[in-house]
Write a protein that holds these residues in place. Structure first.
Motif, short mmCIF file in Angstrom:
data_model
loop_
_atom_site.label_atom_id
_atom_site.label_comp_id
_atom_site.label_asym_id
_atom_site.label_seq_id
_atom_site.Cartn_x
_atom_site.Cartn_y
_atom_site.Cartn_z
N ILE A 31 0.85 -1.18 0.00
CA ILE A 31 0.00 0.00 0.00
C ILE A 31 0.89 1.24 0.00
O ILE A 31 2.10 1.14 0.19
CB ILE A 31 -0.92 0.05 1.24
N ASN A 32 0.27 2.39 -0.21
CA ASN A 32 1.00 3.65 -0.12
C ASN A 32 0.38 4.47 1.01
O ASN A 32 -0.75 4.97 0.90
CB ASN A 32 0.90 4.46 -1.41
N ILE A 33 1.13 4.58 2.11
CA ILE A 33 0.68 5.39 3.24
C ILE A 33 1.09 6.82 2.98
O ILE A 33 2.27 7.16 3.01
CB ILE A 33 1.27 4.89 4.56
N ASN A 34 0.13 7.67 2.69
CA ASN A 34 0.46 9.06 2.36
C ASN A 34 0.33 10.00 3.55
O ASN A 34 0.79 11.14 3.49
CB ASN A 34 -0.39 9.56 1.19
N ALA A 35 -0.30 9.53 4.62
CA ALA A 35 -0.43 10.37 5.80
C ALA A 35 -0.58 9.51 7.04
O ALA A 35 -1.16 8.41 6.98
CB ALA A 35 -1.63 11.31 5.68
N MET A 36 -0.02 9.99 8.13
CA MET A 36 -0.19 9.35 9.43
C MET A 36 -0.57 10.42 10.44
O MET A 36 -0.30 11.62 10.22
CB MET A 36 1.08 8.63 9.87
N GLY A 37 -1.19 10.00 11.51
CA GLY A 37 -1.59 11.01 12.47
C GLY A 37 -2.05 10.42 13.78
O GLY A 37 -1.98 9.21 14.01
N TRP A 38 -2.44 11.33 14.65
CA TRP A 38 -2.91 10.98 15.99
C TRP A 38 -4.29 11.59 16.22
O TRP A 38 -4.52 12.77 15.88
CB TRP A 38 -1.95 11.50 17.05
N TYR A 39 -5.14 10.79 16.79
CA TYR A 39 -6.46 11.23 17.21
C TYR A 39 -6.61 10.85 18.69
O TYR A 39 -5.86 10.01 19.19
CB TYR A 39 -7.55 10.55 16.38
N ARG A 40 -7.56 11.46 19.36
CA ARG A 40 -7.77 11.10 20.77
C ARG A 40 -9.26 11.08 21.09
O ARG A 40 -10.06 11.75 20.44
CB ARG A 40 -7.04 12.06 21.69
N GLN A 41 -9.56 10.30 22.11
CA GLN A 41 -10.94 10.21 22.56
C GLN A 41 -10.96 10.24 24.08
O GLN A 41 -10.43 9.34 24.73
CB GLN A 41 -11.62 8.94 22.04
N SER A 101 -4.00 5.29 3.73
CA SER A 101 -3.44 4.81 2.47
C SER A 101 -4.27 5.34 1.30
O SER A 101 -5.51 5.33 1.36
CB SER A 101 -3.46 3.28 2.44
N ASN A 102 -3.59 5.84 0.27
CA ASN A 102 -4.31 6.31 -0.92
C ASN A 102 -4.13 5.39 -2.12
O ASN A 102 -4.57 5.70 -3.23
CB ASN A 102 -3.89 7.74 -1.28
N TRP A 103 -3.46 4.27 -1.93
CA TRP A 103 -3.28 3.27 -2.97
C TRP A 103 -3.08 1.92 -2.35
O TRP A 103 -2.32 1.80 -1.39
CB TRP A 103 -2.08 3.62 -3.86
N PRO A 104 -3.75 0.89 -2.84
CA PRO A 104 -4.61 0.86 -4.03
C PRO A 104 -6.01 1.44 -3.81
O PRO A 104 -6.77 1.56 -4.78
CB PRO A 104 -4.69 -0.64 -4.34
#
Length: 120
Positions: A31-41, A101-104
């Motif tokens: 796959i192509n990981i184009n962004a990573m990040g953090w979220y919280r709850q 991921s933006n691909w596939p």
């Protein structure tokens, strides 16, 4: 299948610092990981964005994180970090790592979460 594993959560006093890490593993080369990040709850609240970073290094922060948190990424290691300084009790939450991921195809992957508790 892609797995995200967070580490670095824990208990910290107000004003303290913590660094979260998240490593992606599994079939990440398919796959192509184009962004990573953090979220919280936080308890009783919806999951919210904390910060994101693209593979090119562009960052985006929630207003609550600006000036206190820094997101960074090690692309060869498929690892994302969140340095949190000047922590406040209202930062208490489960922090989730996200990889987009933006691909596939457009797909979001999530970690299981790391608990951060800010309390004296």
């Amino acid at each position: 299948q892609v797995q995200l594993v967070e580490s670095g959560g824990g208990l910290v006093q107000p004003g303290g610092s913590l660094r979260l890490s998240c490593a992606a593993s599994g079939n990440i080369f398919t796959i192509n990981i184009n962004a990573m990040g953090w979220y919280r709850q936080a308890p009783g609240k919806q999951r919210e964005l904390v910060a994101t970073i693209t593979s090119g290094g562009s960052t985006n922060y929630a207003d609550s994180a600006k000036g206190r948190f820094t997101i960074s990424r090690d692309n060869p290691k498929n690892t994302v970090y969140l340095q949190m300084n000047s922590l406040k009790p209202e930062d208490t939450a489960v922090y989730y790592c996200n990889a987009h991921s933006n691909w596939p195809s457009d797909t979001d992957y999530w970690g299981k979460g790391a608990l951060v508790t800010v309390s004296s």
